[in-house]
Design a protein around this motif. Structure first.
Motif, PDB file in Angstrom:
ATOM      1  N   ARG A 199     -27.538  14.601  41.091  1.00  0.00           N
ATOM      2  CA  ARG A 199     -27.373  13.269  41.657  1.00  0.00           C
ATOM      3  C   ARG A 199     -26.027  12.682  41.229  1.00  0.00           C
ATOM      4  O   ARG A 199     -25.464  13.045  40.192  1.00  0.00           O
ATOM      5  CB  ARG A 199     -28.480  12.318  41.177  1.00  0.00           C
ATOM      6  N   LYS A 201     -24.990   8.658  41.132  1.00  0.00           N
ATOM      7  CA  LYS A 201     -25.319   7.276  41.446  1.00  0.00           C
ATOM      8  C   LYS A 201     -24.166   6.610  42.205  1.00  0.00           C
ATOM      9  O   LYS A 201     -23.013   6.690  41.811  1.00  0.00           O
ATOM     10  CB  LYS A 201     -25.617   6.490  40.170  1.00  0.00           C
ATOM     11  N   VAL A 209     -31.005   8.499  42.573  1.00  0.00           N
ATOM     12  CA  VAL A 209     -31.181   9.216  41.313  1.00  0.00           C
ATOM     13  C   VAL A 209     -32.641   9.531  41.035  1.00  0.00           C
ATOM     14  O   VAL A 209     -32.968  10.590  40.480  1.00  0.00           O
ATOM     15  CB  VAL A 209     -30.570   8.398  40.148  1.00  0.00           C
ATOM     16  N   ASP A 210     -33.559   8.635  41.447  1.00  0.00           N
ATOM     17  CA  ASP A 210     -34.972   8.849  41.154  1.00  0.00           C
ATOM     18  C   ASP A 210     -35.715   9.587  42.269  1.00  0.00           C
ATOM     19  O   ASP A 210     -36.939   9.730  42.221  1.00  0.00           O
ATOM     20  CB  ASP A 210     -35.669   7.510  40.875  1.00  0.00           C
ATOM     21  N   ALA A 211     -34.989  10.099  43.271  1.00  0.00           N
ATOM     22  CA  ALA A 211     -35.647  10.803  44.382  1.00  0.00           C
ATOM     23  C   ALA A 211     -36.154  12.172  43.922  1.00  0.00           C
ATOM     24  O   ALA A 211     -35.475  12.862  43.148  1.00  0.00           O
ATOM     25  CB  ALA A 211     -34.678  10.982  45.543  1.00  0.00           C
ATOM     26  N   PRO A 212     -37.332  12.592  44.381  1.00  0.00           N
ATOM     27  CA  PRO A 212     -37.835  13.930  44.045  1.00  0.00           C
ATOM     28  C   PRO A 212     -36.905  15.022  44.558  1.00  0.00           C
ATOM     29  O   PRO A 212     -36.232  14.849  45.574  1.00  0.00           O
ATOM     30  CB  PRO A 212     -39.189  13.982  44.758  1.00  0.00           C
ATOM     31  N   HIS A 213     -36.881  16.143  43.858  1.00  0.00           N
ATOM     32  CA  HIS A 213     -36.008  17.245  44.265  1.00  0.00           C
ATOM     33  C   HIS A 213     -36.281  17.705  45.697  1.00  0.00           C
ATOM     34  O   HIS A 213     -35.356  18.043  46.446  1.00  0.00           O
ATOM     35  CB  HIS A 213     -36.170  18.439  43.319  1.00  0.00           C
TER      36      HIS A 213
END
Length: 218
Positions: A199, A201, A209-213
């Motif tokens: 990621r 930012k 940044v917090d998105a699942p792979h």
């Protein structure tokens, strides 16, 4: 608060400035390299204006251009149909996206959309057509430049020049082209794959940044 022209166009301005600076550097250093080659065989050096018309300069410049435009053409076209699960560079696997919808001729839509007909049909593919044209033009200029430079090298050692058909059948031109193409293909594959797991930012080229792979798309 109203944004300035520079702020609103800063991305293109910075990249164009970097391009001009790099091209200037390539020109100066390439000129010195070529004149060194001429000196090694006892020939007079070229002034800068003559160097800009030489096969050495044309070949080196358009050798890089053509690979970039090939990369962008293929990227634009292949991302229409192909998918990569988890990549920020891929469309979603099973969903229609805004880029897939039929154009609506609103008042602020581009003129070809409002005009319809053949203008709209052409405009719907104008990005890939433009990159294809730029690739073909750059490829042809690279061929012309490499052909000139090859014959210039033959002339330096008092060997007869060859015609274009004979040159294009030799490995030299294709070696120059393919060594650039493979690096562009690798760079595209890198961003497609690395954006699955990594990621950045604030960058539109990254997923949040917090998105699942395995979340596909931005």
């Amino acid at each position: 608060m109203k944004k300035s022209f520079i702020y609103k166009n800063s991305l293109s301005i910075v990249f164009l400035a970097l391009f001009v600076a790099a091209l200037f550097g390539q020109t100066i250093f390439g000129w010195k390299v070529y004149n060194s080659e001429l000196a090694d065989v006892g020939q007079r050096p070229l002034n800068l204006l003559y160097y800009l018309r030489s096969g050495h300069f044309i070949s080196a410049t358009f050798e890089n251009f053509q690979s970039e435009f090939l990369q962008m053409m293929l990227y634009v076209v292949l991302t229409i149909f192909l998918r990569q699960i988890g990549s920020a560079e891929s469309k979603k696997l099973n969903e229609k996206e805004p880029v897939d919808r039929d154009p609506i001729p609103t008042l602020d839509a581009p003129r070809p959309v409002r005009s319809g007909g053949w203008r709209l049909k052409l405009y719907k593919h104008s990005l890939s057509i433009s990159f294809a044209f730029l690739f073909v033009f750059s490829w042809a200029m690279h061929l012309v430049g490499s052909f000139r430079y090859y014959n210039d090298e033959l002339g330096m050692v008092n060997k007869p020049s060859i015609d274009l058909v004979s040159f294009i059948s030799k490995p030299d031109f294709w070696f120059e082209s393919l060594q650039n193409w493979q690096s562009e293909f690798l760079s595209v594959a890198s961003i497609v794959i690395l954006t699955i797991f990594l990621r950045q930012k604030g960058s539109p080229e990254s997923k949040p940044v917090d998105a699942p792979h395995m979340e596909t798309g931005k």
